[in-house]
Write an enzyme that holds these catalytic residues in place. Structure first.
Site, short mmCIF file in Angstrom:
data_model
loop_
_atom_site.label_atom_id
_atom_site.label_comp_id
_atom_site.label_asym_id
_atom_site.label_seq_id
_atom_site.Cartn_x
_atom_site.Cartn_y
_atom_site.Cartn_z
N ASP A 110 -9.45 6.86 -7.27
CA ASP A 110 -9.42 7.43 -6.12
C ASP A 110 -10.79 8.27 -5.72
O ASP A 110 -11.38 8.75 -6.54
CB ASP A 110 -8.30 8.52 -6.22
CG ASP A 110 -7.75 8.95 -4.69
OD1 ASP A 110 -6.67 8.69 -4.36
OD2 ASP A 110 -8.46 9.58 -3.93
N GLY A 156 3.53 12.58 3.04
CA GLY A 156 1.94 12.84 2.98
C GLY A 156 1.17 11.50 2.74
O GLY A 156 0.26 11.62 2.33
N GLN A 157 1.78 10.35 3.34
CA GLN A 157 1.18 9.12 3.28
C GLN A 157 -0.03 9.22 4.30
O GLN A 157 0.25 9.31 5.38
CB GLN A 157 1.85 8.04 3.34
CG GLN A 157 1.31 6.59 3.22
CD GLN A 157 2.36 5.63 3.42
OE1 GLN A 157 3.56 5.55 3.69
NE2 GLN A 157 1.98 4.37 2.95
N HIS A 179 0.75 2.16 -2.20
CA HIS A 179 -0.10 2.48 -3.53
C HIS A 179 0.60 3.61 -4.11
O HIS A 179 1.16 4.55 -4.05
CB HIS A 179 -1.31 2.84 -2.90
CG HIS A 179 -1.33 4.12 -2.09
ND1 HIS A 179 -1.18 3.92 -0.75
CD2 HIS A 179 -1.74 5.54 -2.02
CE1 HIS A 179 -1.42 5.25 0.11
NE2 HIS A 179 -1.48 6.07 -0.90
N HIS A 235 -0.30 6.48 -7.07
CA HIS A 235 -1.34 7.31 -7.62
C HIS A 235 -0.92 7.45 -9.11
O HIS A 235 0.41 7.68 -9.54
CB HIS A 235 -1.20 8.59 -7.08
CG HIS A 235 -1.54 8.90 -5.57
ND1 HIS A 235 -2.92 9.15 -5.17
CD2 HIS A 235 -0.80 8.68 -4.49
CE1 HIS A 235 -2.74 9.31 -3.76
NE2 HIS A 235 -1.63 8.88 -3.55
P1 5GP Z 1 -2.00 8.82 0.21
O1 5GP Z 1 -2.49 10.24 0.86
O2 5GP Z 1 -1.82 7.93 1.46
O3 5GP Z 1 -0.93 9.15 -0.76
O4 5GP Z 1 -3.24 8.31 -0.59
C1 5GP Z 1 -4.41 7.83 -0.07
C2 5GP Z 1 -5.37 8.07 -1.20
O5 5GP Z 1 -6.38 7.19 -1.00
C3 5GP Z 1 -6.05 9.43 -1.01
O6 5GP Z 1 -5.79 9.97 -2.56
C4 5GP Z 1 -7.51 9.22 -0.81
O7 5GP Z 1 -8.38 9.99 -1.36
C5 5GP Z 1 -7.80 7.63 -1.30
N1 5GP Z 1 -8.70 7.02 -0.44
C6 5GP Z 1 -8.75 6.78 0.88
N2 5GP Z 1 -9.52 5.95 1.10
C7 5GP Z 1 -10.30 5.59 0.09
C8 5GP Z 1 -11.18 4.57 -0.33
O8 5GP Z 1 -11.93 4.35 0.71
N3 5GP Z 1 -11.57 4.33 -1.48
C9 5GP Z 1 -10.92 5.02 -2.41
N4 5GP Z 1 -11.18 4.80 -3.62
N5 5GP Z 1 -9.90 6.02 -2.27
C10 5GP Z 1 -9.61 6.21 -0.82
#
Ligand code: 5GP
Ligand code: ZN
Length: 112
Positions: free
Chosen positions: A29, A91-92, A98, A100
């Protein structure tokens, strides 16, 4: 489709990869929330956990096999957490399924 994780899966946007095969990609991340924080995605675009069906759930099982293998290789013997945020209330922020994987620190429960 303008999906950042599809572009990462296709190699159009670089990522720091942990694991890759024909079905999935795991990469660190950008904004880590734990000493170890990587994401595991299907290469196929599935928009979120609310779009998992009998037809596409095989890749989800495979993702969990990959998580078990990679966490063992990284030595996360103290445990780890797997989280998938879904939709606005969840919180997506990226609309491509994906998981985590967070480890190497003690994590609070319940989450905030
Ligand atoms: P969400 O908030 O949808 O559960 O998680 C999205 C995650 O993707 C976040 O933790 C954010 O830091 C990560 N993220 C967003 N854009 C990128 C990217 O371009 N590269 C990487 N490695 N992580 C990303
Ligand atoms: Zn996508």
């Amino acid at each position: 489709m303008d999906c950042i994780f599809c572009k990462i899966a296709a190699g159009e946007i670089p990522s720091n990869k942990v694991f890759e095969d024909d079905q999935v990609l795991a990469f660190y991340d950008l904004d880590p929330q734990a000493p170890v924080h990587f994401l595991v995605i299907p290469k196929e675009h599935i928009s979120g956990a609310d779009q998992i069906t009998a037809e596409n759930s095989g890749v989800v099982a495979h993702i969990f096999e990959v998580i078990a293998k990679v966490t063992a290789e990284l030595g996360l013997t103290g445990g780890f957490r797997v989280v998938t945020n879904c939709g606005e209330d969840g919180g997506q922020t990226v609309g491509h399924l994906h998981f985590h994987v967070l480890g190497r620190r003690s994590l609070a429960w319940p989450p905030g």
